[in-house]
Design an enzyme around this catalytic site. Structure first.
Site, PDB file in Angstrom:
ATOM      1  N   ARG A  45       0.813  -1.223   0.000  1.00 12.05           N
ATOM      2  CA  ARG A  45       0.000   0.000   0.000  1.00 12.05           C
ATOM      3  C   ARG A  45       0.844   1.270   0.000  1.00 12.05           C
ATOM      4  O   ARG A  45       0.560   2.202  -0.752  1.00 12.05           O
ATOM      5  CB  ARG A  45      -0.951  -0.033   1.196  1.00 12.05           C
ATOM      6  CG  ARG A  45      -1.962  -1.156   1.058  1.00 12.05           C
ATOM      7  CD  ARG A  45      -2.954  -1.174   2.174  1.00 12.05           C
ATOM      8  NE  ARG A  45      -3.928  -2.244   1.937  1.00 12.05           N
ATOM      9  CZ  ARG A  45      -5.043  -2.398   2.602  1.00 12.05           C
ATOM     10  NH1 ARG A  45      -5.351  -1.561   3.568  1.00 12.05           N
ATOM     11  NH2 ARG A  45      -5.866  -3.392   2.333  1.00 12.05           N
ATOM     12  N   ASP A 150     -16.879   6.929   7.076  1.00 13.16           N
ATOM     13  CA  ASP A 150     -15.663   6.136   6.949  1.00 13.16           C
ATOM     14  C   ASP A 150     -14.471   7.065   7.148  1.00 13.16           C
ATOM     15  O   ASP A 150     -14.561   8.275   6.934  1.00 13.16           O
ATOM     16  CB  ASP A 150     -15.590   5.461   5.575  1.00 13.16           C
ATOM     17  CG  ASP A 150     -14.634   4.274   5.563  1.00 13.16           C
ATOM     18  OD1 ASP A 150     -15.114   3.126   5.671  1.00 13.16           O
ATOM     19  OD2 ASP A 150     -13.414   4.485   5.461  1.00 13.16           O
TER      20      ASP A 150
END
Length: 278
Positions: A45, A150
């Site tokens: 990532r 979120d």
């Protein structure tokens, strides 16, 4: 901590010291616990950001992050957080919503329904809630609002747009697709119809920080979120959720999660479904 490479034969050097700094930042700012067994995931990532920014190794990127955390933190957090979701995922939760919760909600004298999709990812959970309410004729006769939050600003933006690949509807009944989606000309994408998008309000929210919401929710979905937190954070989070539910309200969590040993303010009423008792 050491400067020993953590992973061999990689495009960018990530040392044990680099990983430990990333893990410490993730814990402090997101509550997510990253053990060394997550090294490959973290590498994959963060390496994306190194390619975007031109940094040659993790140490250089982390130095930049330390000096420019206010500007870079959103990118860092978006990379660390996990966003796995689908329509009707863990379908028994929506069966419970339809068969048990909605009949109770229909008895409310104020005709207000408030549901929170916490850790909503790209919005498929929140929209599935909306479809379930609409199919039970609740959305048209009650004041319905679904809050979807979120930590990752990118997924919040995706959810707000309500546009998804057509093949993401494989688990959605044909009649639901026909009623609540519209296809683009090529047929490779679909968009949730405006009537459903209007029911869902997307906001970026860090669960470890202040919650600006006023009033309580009838149901809170917090599925597959707390598995990334340590037990102390889990305890605090579940008790905060209890504060935002009335007695009798429902908390729905993920298939690998449990409230056992974390709070006594709920009773189990189904598979990963809990009802607030005080």
């Amino acid at each position: 901590m050491s400067d020993k490479p953590l992973l061999a034969d990689k495009e960018f050097l990530m040392t044990e010291r680099d990983f430990d700094e990333i893990a410490a930042l993730a814990l402090k700012h997101t509550g997510i616990v990253l053990g060394r067994h997550k090294a490959n995931m973290v590498y994959g990532r963060i390496a994306r950001r190194l390619r975007q920014t031109g940094y040659r190794n993790f140490a250089d990127y982390l130095a930049y992050l330390r000096d420019n955390f206010r500007d870079e933190s959103t990118n860092f957090i978006n990379l660390i957080t996990t966003n796995l979701t689908s329509f009707y995922r863990e379908s028994h939760h929506f069966d419970f919503l339809r068969d048990t919760v909605i009949p109770e909600l229909k008895k409310k004298s104020d005709k207000k329904v408030r549901i929170w999709s916490s850790g909503c990812s790209i919005g498929q959970e929140a929209y599935t809630i909306a479809f379930t309410l609409a199919e039970a004729h609740l959305a048209s006769s009650f004041d319905v609002k679904i809050l979807a939050t979120d930590l990752d600003s990118n997924v919040v933006n995706t959810g707000e747009q309500g546009v998804y690949p057509a093949d993401s509807l494989m688990s959605v009944p044909d009649e639901t697709v026909e009623r609540f989606f519209e296809k683009n000309r090529s047929g490779n994408q679909v968009r949730v119809k405006k009537s459903m998008r209007d029911l869902v309000h997307f906001k970026r929210l860090n669960l470890l920080e202040g919650w600006p919401m006023k009033g309580k929710f009838d149901v809170i979905f917090c599925r597959n979120v707390v598995i990334y937190f340590n037990r102390e954070t889990q305890k605090a989070l579940f008790n905060r959720y209890a504060d935002y539910l009335p007695v009798g309200g429902y908390l729905i969590i993920g298939h690998s999660e449990s409230l056992n040993g974390l709070t006594d303010r709920f009773k189990s009423v189904g598979n990963t479904i809990y009802q607030k008792i005080y």
